[in-house]
Scaffold this active site. Structure first.
Site, PDB file in Angstrom:
ATOM      1  N   ARG A 121      19.570  55.925  48.784  1.00 41.42           N
ATOM      2  CA  ARG A 121      20.836  55.337  49.500  1.00 41.42           C
ATOM      3  C   ARG A 121      20.700  53.934  49.711  1.00 41.42           C
ATOM      4  NH1 ARG A 121      19.485  60.180  51.996  1.00 41.42           N
ATOM      5  NH2 ARG A 121      21.004  61.751  51.528  1.00 41.42           N
ATOM      6  N   LYS A 143      29.382  42.740  43.319  1.00 42.99           N
ATOM      7  CA  LYS A 143      29.832  43.462  42.375  1.00 42.99           C
ATOM      8  C   LYS A 143      29.099  44.217  41.419  1.00 42.99           C
ATOM      9  CE  LYS A 143      34.870  42.017  42.263  1.00 42.99           C
ATOM     10  NZ  LYS A 143      36.006  41.821  41.465  1.00 42.99           N
ATOM     11  N   GLU A 185      33.807  30.502  32.922  1.00 47.56           N
ATOM     12  CA  GLU A 185      33.939  30.793  34.227  1.00 47.56           C
ATOM     13  C   GLU A 185      33.723  29.770  35.113  1.00 47.56           C
ATOM     14  OE1 GLU A 185      34.896  33.717  35.395  1.00 47.56           O
ATOM     15  OE2 GLU A 185      34.397  35.271  33.861  1.00 47.56           O
ATOM     16  N   LYS A 227      32.297  30.137  44.410  1.00 49.69           N
ATOM     17  CA  LYS A 227      32.222  31.480  44.519  1.00 49.69           C
ATOM     18  C   LYS A 227      31.922  31.965  45.743  1.00 49.69           C
ATOM     19  CE  LYS A 227      31.844  35.899  42.495  1.00 49.69           C
ATOM     20  NZ  LYS A 227      31.520  36.744  41.414  1.00 49.69           N
ATOM     21  N   GLU A 237      37.377  41.944  48.313  1.00 44.99           N
ATOM     22  CA  GLU A 237      38.531  41.511  47.467  1.00 44.99           C
ATOM     23  C   GLU A 237      40.009  42.408  47.844  1.00 44.99           C
ATOM     24  OE1 GLU A 237      37.703  41.674  43.096  1.00 44.99           O
ATOM     25  OE2 GLU A 237      39.715  42.062  42.803  1.00 44.99           O
ATOM     26  N   ARG A 241      39.848  37.126  47.355  1.00 46.75           N
ATOM     27  CA  ARG A 241      39.003  37.052  46.280  1.00 46.75           C
ATOM     28  C   ARG A 241      39.456  37.488  44.779  1.00 46.75           C
ATOM     29  NH1 ARG A 241      32.902  40.176  46.164  1.00 46.75           N
ATOM     30  NH2 ARG A 241      32.450  39.784  44.213  1.00 46.75           N
ATOM     31  N   ASN A 245      40.008  36.405  39.501  1.00 48.08           N
ATOM     32  CA  ASN A 245      40.469  36.827  38.323  1.00 48.08           C
ATOM     33  C   ASN A 245      41.382  36.184  37.652  1.00 48.08           C
ATOM     34  OD1 ASN A 245      39.049  39.443  39.042  1.00 48.08           O
ATOM     35  ND2 ASN A 245      40.705  39.918  40.506  1.00 48.08           N
ATOM     36  N   HIS A 248      41.809  36.400  33.996  1.00 50.32           N
ATOM     37  CA  HIS A 248      41.382  37.678  33.486  1.00 50.32           C
ATOM     38  C   HIS A 248      42.207  39.002  33.262  1.00 50.32           C
ATOM     39  CE1 HIS A 248      37.871  35.840  34.777  1.00 50.32           C
ATOM     40  NE2 HIS A 248      36.967  36.940  34.345  1.00 50.32           N
ATOM     41  N   HIS A 252      41.154  40.508  30.081  1.00 51.37           N
ATOM     42  CA  HIS A 252      40.369  41.592  29.928  1.00 51.37           C
ATOM     43  C   HIS A 252      41.110  42.369  28.912  1.00 51.37           C
ATOM     44  CE1 HIS A 252      38.685  42.025  34.139  1.00 51.37           C
ATOM     45  NE2 HIS A 252      37.679  41.909  33.208  1.00 51.37           N
ATOM     46  N   HIS A 264      33.405  38.014  26.701  1.00 47.47           N
ATOM     47  CA  HIS A 264      33.965  38.002  27.968  1.00 47.47           C
ATOM     48  C   HIS A 264      34.678  36.516  28.000  1.00 47.47           C
ATOM     49  CE1 HIS A 264      35.444  38.981  31.985  1.00 47.47           C
ATOM     50  NE2 HIS A 264      34.968  38.014  32.465  1.00 47.47           N
TER      51      HIS A 264
HETATM   52  N1  GLY Z   1      33.933  38.034  38.752  1.00 50.83           N
HETATM   53  C1  GLY Z   1      35.098  38.364  39.843  1.00 50.83           C
HETATM   54  C2  GLY Z   1      34.566  38.781  41.154  1.00 50.83           C
HETATM   55  O1  GLY Z   1      33.235  38.666  41.536  1.00 50.83           O
HETATM   56  O2  GLY Z   1      35.221  38.844  42.120  1.00 50.83           O
END
Ligand code: GLY
Length: 368
Positions: A121, A143, A185, A227, A237, A241, A245, A248, A252, A264
């Site tokens: 958990r 993430k 990035e 970041k 997000e 946040r 993107n 992206h 993507h 990527h």
């Molecule tokens: N890579 C985008 C984020 O961490 O929100």
């Protein structure tokens, strides 16, 4: 309707430290032990990190239980690997007093973070990113996840790290293509948040490509600060946040339409150019901005046009089915000016007239 309030914080309050330096990996273990001494460590790395000698450098011969993801890369970012990691931790008789230490790039961090989130958990995770991509982006922000056979990150959790250690010297062993691709990035961060950082990248690109320690530390500090600020403002997000993107949405789709032959960061570079074209169509771009961005990306050595053999129909279809789409048409993060996201009414991801998206995608297809 009956309502009952449960007085437990919906998200855990707290914070974590991000340490940036050069060449400290060999001396890091005692620091981790002193910060997490009451916990038993389990290290997750991959075959690339082992081949580069980083696992040996970190552990210095200490007998610490560990798991090596092999083959490395997206191909192993699946639930089978996550299950194998959890079972390896059980077989090492680890329990809720474990601290997981992820040493590697984006895949290692994502899979290890997910395994940490679900093991008993949830146990803390320390991220030690070793690629330009992971140091700029994926190691910070919590993430985590693995892919299903249908889509990327289908299994996932927000699981924020307990600490992040960025040793910029580790990126010296990366192959050239990975190294350059991950730096996209950093360009993205500059574009969405810091025009002066963009000028720094323009001035220092040659030194950055030479992988010189001092400039890499400055780069990492900028990336972590940008970041960190965004994640702090919107950890789940919900809105702000989403600015991370940038590039992206189409990126993507390009990555997927290339069947992952493009890395990527390479696909995101093409996505940044596409976003720049959308900004021009919508009157959001000052003259010369897209040329400046394209010049920097070209100096970085990432593609700014679609590969000639990319299936254009598949690309358009994938853009329509972007996972962040609403009513089957995606939203876009766009710049209002260099270093600032356009956010009318405080919204960071915007609906764009589908005719503009189709026109820009077609222009990208025609120009290759
Ligand atoms: N890579 C985008 C984020 O961490 O929100």
């Amino acid at each position: 309707m009956h309502e009952l309030e449960i007085k437990v914080p919906a998200s855990r309050p707290g914070s974590y430290k991000v340490a940036v330096g050069s060449g400290f990996l060999a001396n890091l273990w005692p620091q981790i032990k002193s910060a997490f001494g009451h916990r038993r460590p389990f290290v997750i790395a991959d075959a690339n990190v082992v081949a580069a000698g980083h696992l040996d450098t970190l552990l210095g011969g200490r007998p610490v239980p560990h798991f090596v993801i092999d083959p490395p890369g997206e191909v192993s970012k699946n639930i089978t690997t996550a299950v194998a990691i959890v079972e390896a931790m059980e077989k090492a008789y680890l329990g809720r007093d474990t601290v997981v230490v992820a040493l590697g790039g984006g895949t290692v961090g994502d899979v290890a973070g997910f395994a940490a989130a679900i093991f008993k958990r949830g146990v803390p995770i320390v991220q030690i990113p070793t690629t330009t991509l992971a140091q700029a982006d994926s190691a910070i922000g919590g993430k985590t996840g693995v892919d299903s056979s249908v889509s990327k990150n289908a299994f996932g959790a927000f699981w924020h790290p307990a600490a992040v250690y960025v040793d910029v010297a580790t990126v010296r062993t990366l192959d050239e293509r990975q190294y350059r691709s991950g730096l996209t990035e950093s360009v993205k961060h500059a574009l969405i948040a810091d025009a002066e950082y963009f000028e720094f990248l323009e001035r220092k690109m040659d030194v950055i490509l030479d992988r010189q320690g001092e400039v890499l530390q400055t780069l990492a500090q900028h990336n972590c600060a940008i970041k960190g600020r965004v994640v702090e403002a919107d950890p789940d997000e919900r809105n702000q946040r989403q600015m991370l993107n940038y590039g992206h949405t189409i990126g993507h789709a390009v990555e997927s339409a290339s069947n992952y032959r493009l890395l990527h960061g390479e696909a995101v570079a093409i996505g940044i150019v596409a976003a720049g074209r959308i900004e021009i169509e919508m009157g959001l771009s000052e003259p010369g901005r897209l040329e400046r961005v394209t010049t920097l990306l070209s100096r970085l050595g990432v593609p700014v046009t679609l590969p000639p053999d990319l299936d254009a129909e598949k690309l358009i279809d994938l853009i329509r089915h972007d996972k962040k789409a609403i009513d089957r048409w995606p939203r876009f993060v766009l710049l209002g000016q260099l270093g600032r996201v356009h956010c009318p009414d405080g919204q960071y991801a915007l609906e764009v007239d589908r005719r503009i998206v189709e026109k820009v995608t077609q222009s990208m297809v025609d120009d290759r």
